[in-house]
Scaffold this active site. Sequence first.
Site, mmCIF file in Angstrom:
data_model
loop_
_atom_site.group_PDB
_atom_site.id
_atom_site.type_symbol
_atom_site.label_atom_id
_atom_site.label_comp_id
_atom_site.label_asym_id
_atom_site.label_seq_id
_atom_site.Cartn_x
_atom_site.Cartn_y
_atom_site.Cartn_z
ATOM 1 N N PRO A 159 -3.906 8.148 -6.100
ATOM 2 C CA PRO A 159 -2.322 9.635 -5.425
ATOM 3 C C PRO A 159 -2.338 8.095 -4.827
ATOM 4 O O PRO A 159 -1.765 6.872 -3.743
ATOM 5 C CB PRO A 159 -4.030 9.558 -4.587
ATOM 6 C CG PRO A 159 -4.939 8.886 -4.875
ATOM 7 C CD PRO A 159 -4.875 8.084 -6.148
ATOM 8 N N ASN A 160 -1.019 8.787 -4.043
ATOM 9 C CA ASN A 160 0.525 9.033 -3.198
ATOM 10 C C ASN A 160 0.768 7.694 -3.643
ATOM 11 O O ASN A 160 2.037 7.243 -3.382
ATOM 12 C CB ASN A 160 0.018 7.937 -1.823
ATOM 13 C CG ASN A 160 -0.970 9.473 -0.729
ATOM 14 O OD1 ASN A 160 -0.920 10.644 -0.678
ATOM 15 N ND2 ASN A 160 -2.397 8.629 -0.760
ATOM 16 N N ARG A 206 6.743 5.258 0.858
ATOM 17 C CA ARG A 206 5.668 4.866 1.558
ATOM 18 C C ARG A 206 4.969 3.259 2.029
ATOM 19 O O ARG A 206 5.001 2.980 1.369
ATOM 20 C CB ARG A 206 4.423 5.139 0.584
ATOM 21 C CG ARG A 206 3.031 5.115 0.885
ATOM 22 C CD ARG A 206 2.186 5.424 -0.217
ATOM 23 N NE ARG A 206 0.943 4.654 0.226
ATOM 24 C CZ ARG A 206 -0.426 4.844 -0.090
ATOM 25 N NH1 ARG A 206 -0.178 4.444 -1.684
ATOM 26 N NH2 ARG A 206 -1.304 4.076 0.011
ATOM 27 N N TYR A 211 3.574 -1.414 1.196
ATOM 28 C CA TYR A 211 3.478 -2.067 -0.317
ATOM 29 C C TYR A 211 4.899 -1.630 -0.796
ATOM 30 O O TYR A 211 5.452 -2.209 -1.875
ATOM 31 C CB TYR A 211 3.687 -0.580 -0.407
ATOM 32 C CG TYR A 211 2.033 -0.039 0.157
ATOM 33 C CD1 TYR A 211 1.008 -0.110 -1.112
ATOM 34 C CD2 TYR A 211 2.473 1.270 0.499
ATOM 35 C CE1 TYR A 211 -0.256 -0.007 -0.670
ATOM 36 C CE2 TYR A 211 0.955 1.654 1.052
ATOM 37 C CZ TYR A 211 -0.642 1.373 0.382
ATOM 38 O OH TYR A 211 -1.356 1.626 0.760
ATOM 39 N N ASN A 230 -4.562 1.009 -11.130
ATOM 40 C CA ASN A 230 -4.615 0.885 -9.636
ATOM 41 C C ASN A 230 -4.923 2.484 -8.822
ATOM 42 O O ASN A 230 -4.583 3.786 -9.240
ATOM 43 C CB ASN A 230 -3.352 0.291 -9.110
ATOM 44 C CG ASN A 230 -3.467 0.841 -7.626
ATOM 45 O OD1 ASN A 230 -4.121 0.834 -6.873
ATOM 46 N ND2 ASN A 230 -2.009 0.549 -7.031
ATOM 47 N N ASP A 245 -18.612 5.435 -12.537
ATOM 48 C CA ASP A 245 -19.491 6.116 -13.818
ATOM 49 C C ASP A 245 -18.637 5.819 -14.634
ATOM 50 O O ASP A 245 -19.164 5.377 -15.712
ATOM 51 C CB ASP A 245 -20.204 7.120 -13.321
ATOM 52 C CG ASP A 245 -20.628 6.922 -12.344
ATOM 53 O OD1 ASP A 245 -21.812 5.428 -11.316
ATOM 54 O OD2 ASP A 245 -21.845 7.192 -11.388
ATOM 55 N N GLU A 277 -8.600 -4.339 -12.490
ATOM 56 C CA GLU A 277 -8.444 -3.147 -10.937
ATOM 57 C C GLU A 277 -6.760 -4.232 -11.046
ATOM 58 O O GLU A 277 -6.683 -4.912 -10.556
ATOM 59 C CB GLU A 277 -9.537 -3.337 -10.401
ATOM 60 C CG GLU A 277 -9.209 -2.987 -8.884
ATOM 61 C CD GLU A 277 -10.233 -3.768 -7.440
ATOM 62 O OE1 GLU A 277 -11.072 -3.387 -8.082
ATOM 63 O OE2 GLU A 277 -10.718 -2.848 -6.819
ATOM 64 N N HIS A 313 -3.928 -3.987 -7.460
ATOM 65 C CA HIS A 313 -3.028 -3.473 -6.311
ATOM 66 C C HIS A 313 -1.451 -4.743 -5.907
ATOM 67 O O HIS A 313 -2.035 -5.382 -5.781
ATOM 68 C CB HIS A 313 -4.236 -3.552 -4.426
ATOM 69 C CG HIS A 313 -5.474 -2.617 -5.297
ATOM 70 N ND1 HIS A 313 -5.768 -1.761 -5.369
ATOM 71 C CD2 HIS A 313 -6.741 -3.752 -5.660
ATOM 72 C CE1 HIS A 313 -7.099 -1.304 -5.541
ATOM 73 N NE2 HIS A 313 -8.043 -2.272 -5.782
ATOM 74 N N ARG A 370 -7.065 -6.331 4.273
ATOM 75 C CA ARG A 370 -6.273 -4.816 5.514
ATOM 76 C C ARG A 370 -7.611 -4.475 6.467
ATOM 77 O O ARG A 370 -8.575 -5.167 6.693
ATOM 78 C CB ARG A 370 -5.323 -4.184 4.499
ATOM 79 C CG ARG A 370 -4.448 -4.721 3.803
ATOM 80 C CD ARG A 370 -3.592 -3.802 2.647
ATOM 81 N NE ARG A 370 -3.087 -2.694 3.704
ATOM 82 C CZ ARG A 370 -3.164 -1.720 2.698
ATOM 83 N NH1 ARG A 370 -3.169 -1.082 1.950
ATOM 84 N NH2 ARG A 370 -2.788 -0.724 3.553
#
Length: 144
Positions: A9-10, A17, A22, A73, A86, A97, A99, A106
């Site tokens: 999301p986003n 943003r 970011y 991400n 899961d 993973e 980011h 943060r």
Amino acid sequence: MKILFLNGPNLNLLGQREPDVYGKTTLADIEKKVRERAADLKAEVEFRQTNLEGDLVGWIQQAQGKFDVIVLNAAAYTHTSVALRDAIGAVSVPTIEIHLSNIHAREEFRHKSLIAPVCKGQISGFGANSYILGLEAAISVNAS
Ligand code: DQA
């Protein structure tokens, strides 16, 4: 070698943003860079984004047998989603993973990743380059 990039999301708002957190690169720019590097490395890439948790769960399930590695991400769902954790645990597709920001530097609620224990590893804090590092990690995971 087929690598599935999933964005939560986003992340469709990247570029506008919170650019101080970011960066100014859009998700389309990131996808272009990933595709260029993937072509150099002779990897095939699919790139998707959704704001819905269930889409991510479905895409992870469907990756089984179709993709060699997932680079994920999960955005805010990183910190909240047992369902995503899961799903990753249920398939045998290794998942990396990633980011843009360093989640450990943060707010405290971002320090905890529910998906980290079921992922191969985590790349966090390199801005748009986290995606390129994720691609390279995906290729090395597959080679090992
Ligand atoms: C993010 C970090 C998350 O904490 C946040 O909710 C995001 C983006 C990152 O790429 O830095 O949406 O995953």
